[in-house]
Write an enzyme that holds these catalytic residues in place. Structure first.
Site, mmCIF file in Angstrom:
data_model
loop_
_atom_site.group_PDB
_atom_site.id
_atom_site.type_symbol
_atom_site.label_atom_id
_atom_site.label_comp_id
_atom_site.label_asym_id
_atom_site.label_seq_id
_atom_site.Cartn_x
_atom_site.Cartn_y
_atom_site.Cartn_z
ATOM 1 C CB THR A 1 9.359 -2.858 -2.187
ATOM 2 O OG1 THR A 1 9.841 -4.034 -2.818
ATOM 3 C CG2 THR A 1 10.267 -1.685 -2.501
ATOM 4 C CG ASP B 1 11.336 -2.439 -8.834
ATOM 5 O OD1 ASP B 1 10.694 -1.420 -8.499
ATOM 6 O OD2 ASP B 1 11.234 -3.507 -8.229
ATOM 7 N N GLY C 1 6.599 -4.310 -6.062
ATOM 8 C CA GLY C 1 6.092 -5.526 -6.685
ATOM 9 C C GLY C 1 7.211 -6.401 -7.193
ATOM 10 N N GLY D 1 10.134 -7.101 -9.133
ATOM 11 C CA GLY D 1 11.094 -6.176 -9.707
ATOM 12 C C GLY D 1 11.518 -6.475 -11.117
#
Length: 292
Positions: free
Chosen positions: A162, A193, A213, A215
């Site tokens: 991400t 997330d 990281g 999610g």
């Protein structure tokens, strides 16, 4: 003015470290140029994230990981700390730069658009389309083929690349942004997330946070909002970042990830509990750093 970017918190392989750091530094440079030219924090984070979406080393835009079906699905979001306006998109298959579409959503009639509805909106605002295959790089295609050959086990509970950015402009406004292709071999339609307000990102006049990281754990903890609440309570950015990551591990023991933080005085914070997190920043004192 200040700017911080990250390129993902995960076990970045040794042979990819240099490319991750260089990619983050390039994004920082482009975003910083926008700020120096008088651009807004919104301009800066969009420009910085687009650089990382176009860099095939990152799991965002071109170069994203593949779903279990062998396709790419992209998510992105932005949040304006001054107005609390928020724009996010998810499940995109034909948009090369989701962060730009998220910006259109932020200034449009909704806060979040997904799938075919998001792509219809993209057409309405004149964004170009690409083939899903154009987003796939050979590295990820080979990893998918290896995964399939091993029996297509459930997707790993781990973070990946991400990307995200936070900028502080001359007017003192903070804007947070992020973009992702998600986790390797995720179920089609899975959303983590990244595009969720309060989970993958949050921004207020007191400060901003962007997470990376795994999610599912970050979402359950609502990590970005928790970190910003610490800033609102007067905790320093670095302490807030570290406390947020500790909390992630305590409340979701399987939770792995990282967070970047920026406050209105140009102070940065960053923390992670994964082997590495790629980052680059220039703070309000003009100090410039990058690393993993």
């Amino acid at each position: 003015m200040a700017l911080i970017v990250h390129g993902g918190a995960w076990a970045i392989p040794d042979d990819q470290v240099a490319a991750h750091v260089a990619g983050c530094a390039a994004a920082r440079e482009v975003g910083w140029q926008r700020l120096q030219a008088g651009g807004s924090a919104l301009d800066a984070v969009e420009a910085a994230v687009r650089v990382m979406e176009d860099d095939p080393i990152f799991d965002a835009g071109t170069g994203s990981v593949l779903t279990s079906a062998g396709t790419v699905e992209l998510d992105a979001a932005l949040m304006d700390g001054r107005t609390l306006r928020y724009g996010s998109v998810a499940g995109l298959r034909r948009i090369r730069n989701p962060i730009t579409l998220a910006r259109h959503v932020l200034t449009g009639p909704a806060t979040m658009l997904v799938g075919s509805g998001a792509e219809e909106f993209a057409a309405a605002v004149g964004m170009p389309f690409c083939a899903n295959e154009d987003l796939i790089v050979e590295r990820e295609r080979q990893l998918w083929l290896e995964w399939k050959a091993k029996g297509a086990a459930p997707p790993p509970a781990s973070g990946h690349d991400t990307v995200g950015a936070i900028a502080l402009d001359r007017a003192g406004n903070l804007v947070a942004a992020n973009s992702t292709g998600g986790t390797p071999f995720k179920l089609p339609g899975r959303v983590g997330d990244t595009p969720l307000i309060g989970c993958g990102l949050y921004a207020t006049p007191a400060g901003a946070a962007v997470c990376t990281g795994w999610g599912e754990a970050i979402t359950r903890v609502a990590l970005a909002r928790r970190v910003v609440e610490l800033l609102e309570d007067g905790i320093s950015p670095q302490e807030a970042a570290e406390a947020g990551i500790r909390l992630l591990g305590e409340l979701a023991p399987e939770g792995r990830g990282g967070v970047i933080v920026l406050t209105p005085d140009g102070t940065v914070g960053l923390a992670w509990n994964t082997p590495r997190m790629a980052y680059a920043y220039i703070n309000g004192r003009g100090e410039m750093r990058s690393g993993v």
